[in-house]
Design a protein around this motif. Structure first.
Motif, PDB file in Angstrom:
ATOM      1  N   SER A 266     -20.711 -40.474  -1.160  1.00 28.46           N
ATOM      2  CA  SER A 266     -19.381 -40.907  -1.540  1.00 28.46           C
ATOM      3  C   SER A 266     -18.925 -42.015  -0.915  1.00 28.46           C
ATOM      4  N   GLY A 267     -18.982 -42.496   0.297  1.00 29.02           N
ATOM      5  CA  GLY A 267     -18.667 -43.483   1.184  1.00 29.02           C
ATOM      6  C   GLY A 267     -17.459 -43.110   1.760  1.00 29.02           C
ATOM      7  N   ASP A 268     -16.357 -43.734   1.416  1.00 24.37           N
ATOM      8  CA  ASP A 268     -15.114 -43.433   1.933  1.00 24.37           C
ATOM      9  C   ASP A 268     -14.762 -42.058   1.616  1.00 24.37           C
ATOM     10  N   SER A 269     -13.939 -41.213   2.312  1.00 24.90           N
ATOM     11  CA  SER A 269     -13.427 -39.806   2.132  1.00 24.90           C
ATOM     12  C   SER A 269     -12.969 -39.943   0.769  1.00 24.90           C
ATOM     13  N   LEU A 270     -13.216 -38.798  -0.053  1.00 29.55           N
ATOM     14  CA  LEU A 270     -12.784 -38.467  -1.510  1.00 29.55           C
ATOM     15  C   LEU A 270     -11.314 -38.444  -1.603  1.00 29.55           C
ATOM     16  N   HIS A 271     -10.738 -38.159  -0.504  1.00 22.64           N
ATOM     17  CA  HIS A 271      -9.269 -38.227  -0.527  1.00 22.64           C
ATOM     18  C   HIS A 271      -8.774 -39.427  -0.763  1.00 22.64           C
ATOM     19  N   LYS A 272      -9.242 -40.530  -0.718  1.00 26.64           N
ATOM     20  CA  LYS A 272      -8.769 -41.759  -1.069  1.00 26.64           C
ATOM     21  C   LYS A 272      -9.112 -41.898  -2.583  1.00 26.64           C
ATOM     22  N   ARG A 273      -8.315 -41.392  -3.438  1.00 27.23           N
ATOM     23  CA  ARG A 273      -8.378 -41.505  -4.877  1.00 27.23           C
ATOM     24  C   ARG A 273      -8.057 -42.731  -5.386  1.00 27.23           C
ATOM     25  N   GLY A 274      -7.506 -43.557  -4.680  1.00 27.03           N
ATOM     26  CA  GLY A 274      -7.156 -45.126  -5.461  1.00 27.03           C
ATOM     27  C   GLY A 274      -5.896 -45.337  -6.120  1.00 27.03           C
ATOM     28  N   TYR A 275      -5.230 -44.237  -6.101  1.00 28.71           N
ATOM     29  CA  TYR A 275      -3.730 -44.417  -6.749  1.00 28.71           C
ATOM     30  C   TYR A 275      -2.657 -44.703  -5.852  1.00 28.71           C
ATOM     31  N   LYS A 276      -2.997 -44.569  -4.574  1.00 27.19           N
ATOM     32  CA  LYS A 276      -1.678 -44.610  -3.609  1.00 27.19           C
ATOM     33  C   LYS A 276      -1.807 -45.924  -3.187  1.00 27.19           C
ATOM     34  N   LEU A 277      -0.759 -46.726  -3.391  1.00 27.38           N
ATOM     35  CA  LEU A 277      -0.342 -48.129  -3.064  1.00 27.38           C
ATOM     36  C   LEU A 277       0.609 -48.195  -1.881  1.00 27.38           C
TER      37      LEU A 277
END
Length: 385
Positions: free
Chosen positions: A158-169
Motif C-alpha cells: 500500500s505505501g501510505d496508509s489506505l485512509h489517505k484516499r486522495g480526496y481530502k484537500l
C-alpha cells in the motif's frame, strides 16, 4: 491467472469482522480473522483489488519470509541471507517499518536500522552498489514484525496508509480518519437505502464515505500512488483491468445525503473535499447549527456523526450532550442516530437510552459508537430499549 500467495490486511480495533466480510465479498480465499488484521489468499490482481476496494483496511502486506529470531545479530544474518534482488534494484530506494511485541527486543527503530543494514550490506557485497533510504517515496517498503521470537518479513503493497484516499484537500481542527469513518457507517448498518445525515460534518469525511458506500464506489480510486506501482513486477494493464471491473459494479442512489456544520469554514472545506471526490451530485452541505434544526419530511433518516470530544475543542460537555439528546428527541422522529465519543461520562447527559454500544478506538482514545432509535410520533423516546 497469476499464482496465489498469502496477504495480511491491517485494520483498526473493532473492524476485524467488517474487514473479514469485505474480503469475502471481494472474492478473497482462506480468509482468517486476527487482532487488528485479517489474513487471506489471492493473486497479484487481487492484491491490486484489495488496495483499491477495501474500505476498512489500513494496509495490505505481502509476507515473504518467516523465521525465529532471538537476537539483533540473528535478525541481521537471516535478512542478509534473503535474495533481495528479486524485489529491488541495487540503485533503488527502500524504507523499513518495524513493529515489535516482544520482551527480547525493545526498540522498533533499532530493529528497523538493523534490517536496513542487512539489506544494504547484501547489495553492496553482491553488486558493489547499495540502495538508499527514502522514507517518503521508496521503491520498496519492507515491514518487519516481531511477535515474541517469531519474525515475519513482508512487503508493504500500500505505501501510505489506505485512509489517505486522495480526496481530502482541506481538513478542520479534529478531522476523522477516513477508514474510521467508513467503518462507523458500515457498523451502523447503513446500506444506501435511506436518507443519510451528518449533523456536525466538519470537513465532510463521513458524508463522502457514506456516498461511496451507497454507490459502491471503490474508496481508493483517487489515490495518487500505491507502493506496488514501484515493484519490479508492476503490471499496469492488469491494474487498469481491475480498476475497470470495480467501477462496473457501482450502483445508483435514490436518497439524500446531507451535512450540517455551524462553522462556515468547515462548510467550505467540506464542499471542496466533496467536489474533489466528484460526489457533489449526491451530497448537500448547509451552514446550520444542528441544535436549531428539524428533520424535513417523514422518511426514515440514518444519522452518523462524530461530535466534539472536548479533547481539542473547548465546549461545555454536559450542556452539549444534553442538547444532542433534546434535539434528537424533539426534532428528529423516525431517525436512527449513531455517534462516536471517547467521553464516556458525557453519554449520561444525552437523556436517551442507547440501543447499541460498540467499543472502538479513535486514534488512541477508548471510544464508544452508540445508537439511539427515535421513533416516529413517540414522546416516550427516553424509555426506549
Amino acid at each position: 491467472m497469476g499464482e496465489n500467495f498469502e496477504m495480511v490486511a491491517k485494520t483498526l480495533f473493532g473492524f476485524e469482522d467488517l474487514l473479514e466480510k469485505e474480503l469475502t465479498q471481494l472474492g478473497a480465499q482462506h480468509v482468517k480473522k486476527g487482532v487488528r488484521s485479517v489474513s487471506f489468499v489471492g493473486d497479484k490482481g487481487f492484491m491490486y483489488k484489495a488496495n483499491l476496494g477495501l474500505r476498512t483496511a489500513i494496509k495490505i502486506l505481502k509476507p515473504i519470509k518467516s523465521f525465529t529470531v532471538n537476537s539483533e545479530q540473528e535478525l541481521y544474518n537471516k535478512m542478509y541471507a534473503m535474495n533481495w534482488s528479486e524485489y529491488l534494484k541495487p540503485t533503488g530506494t527502500l524504507a523499513i517499518d518495524a513493529t515489535i511485541h516482544s520482551d527480547l527486543f525493545k526498540h522498533s527503530l533499532f530493529i528497523a536500522q538493523k534490517a536496513k543494514d542487512a539489506i544494504v550490506d547484501k547489495f553492496r557485497d553482491t553488486s558493489g552498489q547499495r540502495p538508499n533510504v527514502d522514507l517518503k517515496f521508496p521503491d520498496l517498503k519492507v515491514n518487519v514484525r516481531i511477535d515474541r521470537n517469531q519474525c515475519t518479513i513482508s512487503l508493504d503493497s500500500s505505501g501510505d496508509s489506505l485512509h489517505k484516499r486522495g480526496y481530502k484537500l482541506a481538513t478542520n481542527i479534529a478531522p476523522i480518519n477516513e477508514v474510521l469513518a467508513a467503518g462507523l457507517i458500515m457498523l451502523s448498518g447503513w446500506d444506501g437505502q435511506s436518507d443519510f445525515m451528518d449533523p456536525m460534518c466538519g470537513s465532510g469525511t463521513m458524508l463522502i464515505e457514506a456516498a461511496m458506500i451507497a454507490c459502491n464506489i471503490p474508496p481508493n480510486l483517487m489515490r495518487k500512488e500505491f507502493a506496488f506501482e514501484r515493484w519490479e513486477d508492476w503490471d499496469v494493464d492488469l491494474f487498469e483491468k481491475i480498476e475497470e471491473s470495480l467501477l462496473n459494479k457501482t450502483r445508483d442512489f435514490h436518497y439524500t445525503i446531507t451535512g450540517y456544520d455551524k462553522a462556515p469554514s468547515a462548510v467550505k472545506k467540506a464542499q471542496e473535499n466533496i467536489k474533489n471526490a466528484e460526489l457533489d451530485d449526491f451530497i448537500t452541505v448547509k451552514h446550520e447549527d444542528f441544535f436549531k434544526t428539524q428533520k424535513g419530511g417523514e422518511r426514515k433518516l440514518h444519522m452518523v456523526f462524530n461530535p466534539p470530544y472536548g479533547e481539542r475543542l473547548n465546549i461545555d460537555l454536559q450542556e452539549f450532550y444534553k442538547s444532542i439528546g433534546d434535539t434528537l428527541k424533539q426534532s428528529y422522529p423516525n431517525t436512527d442516530a449513531w455517534f462516536i465519543t471517547s467521553n464516556l461520562d458525557a453519554l449520561k447527559f444525552v437523556g436517551l437510552r442507547p440501543s447499541r454500544k460498540i467499543q472502538l478506538f479513535n486514534a488512541k482514545l477508548d471510544s464508544r459508537l452508540v445508537k439511539y432509535e427515535i421513533y416516529a410520533g413517540s414522546k416516550k423516546g427516553k424509555y426506549m430499549k
